[in-house]
Design an enzyme around this catalytic site. Structure first.
Site, PDB file in Angstrom:
ATOM      1  N   ARG A 138     -44.903  21.980  38.636  1.00  0.00           N
ATOM      2  CA  ARG A 138     -45.016  22.236  37.187  1.00  0.00           C
ATOM      3  C   ARG A 138     -43.839  21.624  36.436  1.00  0.00           C
ATOM      4  O   ARG A 138     -43.995  21.079  35.339  1.00  0.00           O
ATOM      5  CB  ARG A 138     -45.101  23.742  36.923  1.00  0.00           C
ATOM      6  CG  ARG A 138     -46.500  24.284  37.225  1.00  0.00           C
ATOM      7  CD  ARG A 138     -46.482  25.754  37.540  1.00  0.00           C
ATOM      8  NE  ARG A 138     -45.983  26.565  36.459  1.00  0.00           N
ATOM      9  CZ  ARG A 138     -45.422  27.772  36.640  1.00  0.00           C
ATOM     10  NH1 ARG A 138     -45.279  28.286  37.843  1.00  0.00           N
ATOM     11  NH2 ARG A 138     -44.998  28.456  35.599  1.00  0.00           N
ATOM     12  N   ARG A 175     -48.836  36.232  38.856  1.00  0.00           N
ATOM     13  CA  ARG A 175     -49.250  34.840  38.664  1.00  0.00           C
ATOM     14  C   ARG A 175     -48.973  34.044  39.931  1.00  0.00           C
ATOM     15  O   ARG A 175     -47.825  33.873  40.317  1.00  0.00           O
ATOM     16  CB  ARG A 175     -48.483  34.226  37.487  1.00  0.00           C
ATOM     17  CG  ARG A 175     -49.150  34.477  36.152  1.00  0.00           C
ATOM     18  CD  ARG A 175     -48.372  33.851  35.029  1.00  0.00           C
ATOM     19  NE  ARG A 175     -48.223  32.404  35.153  1.00  0.00           N
ATOM     20  CZ  ARG A 175     -47.682  31.639  34.212  1.00  0.00           C
ATOM     21  NH1 ARG A 175     -47.253  32.193  33.089  1.00  0.00           N
ATOM     22  NH2 ARG A 175     -47.574  30.347  34.383  1.00  0.00           N
ATOM     23  N   LYS A 177     -40.160  30.568  26.605  1.00  0.00           N
ATOM     24  CA  LYS A 177     -41.028  30.403  25.434  1.00  0.00           C
ATOM     25  C   LYS A 177     -41.872  31.645  25.162  1.00  0.00           C
ATOM     26  O   LYS A 177     -41.986  32.073  24.030  1.00  0.00           O
ATOM     27  CB  LYS A 177     -41.993  29.223  25.619  1.00  0.00           C
ATOM     28  CG  LYS A 177     -41.329  27.877  25.788  1.00  0.00           C
ATOM     29  CD  LYS A 177     -42.363  26.750  25.836  1.00  0.00           C
ATOM     30  CE  LYS A 177     -43.364  26.871  26.972  1.00  0.00           C
ATOM     31  NZ  LYS A 177     -42.817  26.607  28.315  1.00  0.00           N
ATOM     32  N   ARG A 193     -48.617  19.671  25.207  1.00  0.00           N
ATOM     33  CA  ARG A 193     -47.904  19.346  26.451  1.00  0.00           C
ATOM     34  C   ARG A 193     -48.020  17.872  26.797  1.00  0.00           C
ATOM     35  O   ARG A 193     -47.449  17.446  27.791  1.00  0.00           O
ATOM     36  CB  ARG A 193     -48.493  20.158  27.593  1.00  0.00           C
ATOM     37  CG  ARG A 193     -47.642  21.378  27.981  1.00  0.00           C
ATOM     38  CD  ARG A 193     -48.433  22.146  29.026  1.00  0.00           C
ATOM     39  NE  ARG A 193     -47.639  22.892  29.939  1.00  0.00           N
ATOM     40  CZ  ARG A 193     -47.427  24.214  29.847  1.00  0.00           C
ATOM     41  NH1 ARG A 193     -47.889  24.902  28.834  1.00  0.00           N
ATOM     42  NH2 ARG A 193     -46.740  24.831  30.776  1.00  0.00           N
ATOM     43  N   ARG A 248     -40.038  35.983  38.282  1.00  0.00           N
ATOM     44  CA  ARG A 248     -41.227  36.441  37.555  1.00  0.00           C
ATOM     45  C   ARG A 248     -42.414  36.572  38.511  1.00  0.00           C
ATOM     46  O   ARG A 248     -43.234  37.478  38.372  1.00  0.00           O
ATOM     47  CB  ARG A 248     -41.534  35.427  36.445  1.00  0.00           C
ATOM     48  CG  ARG A 248     -42.675  35.813  35.536  1.00  0.00           C
ATOM     49  CD  ARG A 248     -42.744  34.914  34.313  1.00  0.00           C
ATOM     50  NE  ARG A 248     -43.461  33.684  34.588  1.00  0.00           N
ATOM     51  CZ  ARG A 248     -43.565  32.665  33.712  1.00  0.00           C
ATOM     52  NH1 ARG A 248     -42.981  32.746  32.530  1.00  0.00           N
ATOM     53  NH2 ARG A 248     -44.236  31.596  34.018  1.00  0.00           N
TER      54      ARG A 248
END
Ligand code: ADP
Length: 191
Positions: A146, A134, A14, A89, A128
């Site tokens: 998640r 992160r 996204k 969400r 990532r």
């Protein structure tokens, strides 16, 4: 006004696609993940509250997120349109968004869902995590939590918009450019 939601699981692409779409179509990008991380970076009370949830891979409470979005929409009334990334969400967030947009005589025009398999999501997020800094991407347990939050609370958002015939799904695996072409073709039908 043209308003689009880019919908998909964590790691579905996204963020990458949003940046390209807002640039091409001159939309205002609203990413709740980025907004929350910036609240954390500047050390606000909102950021401090959100951090505890984000570090554990669970959703930040609806009231916190909805309040933040309300202000942004209010302050960007002259925008040509919004691209929502990582929001709504939950169904409660979707209902609140509909109400907020209605105040400006606007609505969500289309929800574009990026479909990616679970194993590919985990591989991408772990990848990532090596470079993004992160912490929620560095740990497989947090990543799985998640994805579970997505299945439990966020997938219902697509069902909510399906009732209004607003959802278009596309394959989210392939090259960034291939996916961007498919996304652009959908946006062009509305702009
Ligand atoms: P990703 O989609 O890769 O998980 P985001 O940057 O969109 O990344 O979100 C990171 C975290 O921020 C989420 O795990 C969640 O804790 C929080 N978050 C972001 N957007 C929302 C939202 N709309 N509602 C609740 N929590 C959110």
């Amino acid at each position: 006004m043209f308003n689009v939601i880019l919908f998909g699981a964590p790691g579905s692409g996204k963020g990458t696609q949003s940046q390209k779409i807002v640039e091409k179509f001159q939309l205002k990008h609203i990413s709740t993940g980025d907004l929350l991380r910036s609240e954390i970076a500047t050390g606000t009370a909102l950021g401090k509250e959100a951090k505890q949830f984000m570090d554990n891979g669970v959703l930040v409470p609806d009231v916190v997120v909805i309040g933040m979005i309300g202000k942004l929409i209010e302050n960007n009334k002259e925008a040509k349109g919004f691209l929502f990334d990582g929001f709504p969400r939950t169904v409660a967030q979707a209902e609140a968004l509909d109400k907020l947009l209605k105040l400006s005589d606007a609505e969500i025009d289309v929800v574009i869902a990026l479909e990616v398999s679970e194993e590919e999501l985990v591989t991408r997020l772990l990848g990532r995590g090596k470079t993004s800094g992160r912490s929620d991407d560095a740990d497989e347990t947090i990543i799985r939590s998640r994805i579970e939050e997505y299945r439990k609370k966020t997938e219902a958002v697509a069902d909510y918009y399906k009732k209004f015939n607003k959802v278009k799904s596309i394959e989210g695996e392939g090259s960034v450019d291939e996916i961007f072409e498919k996304l652009s073709a959908i946006v062009e039908q509305y702009i």
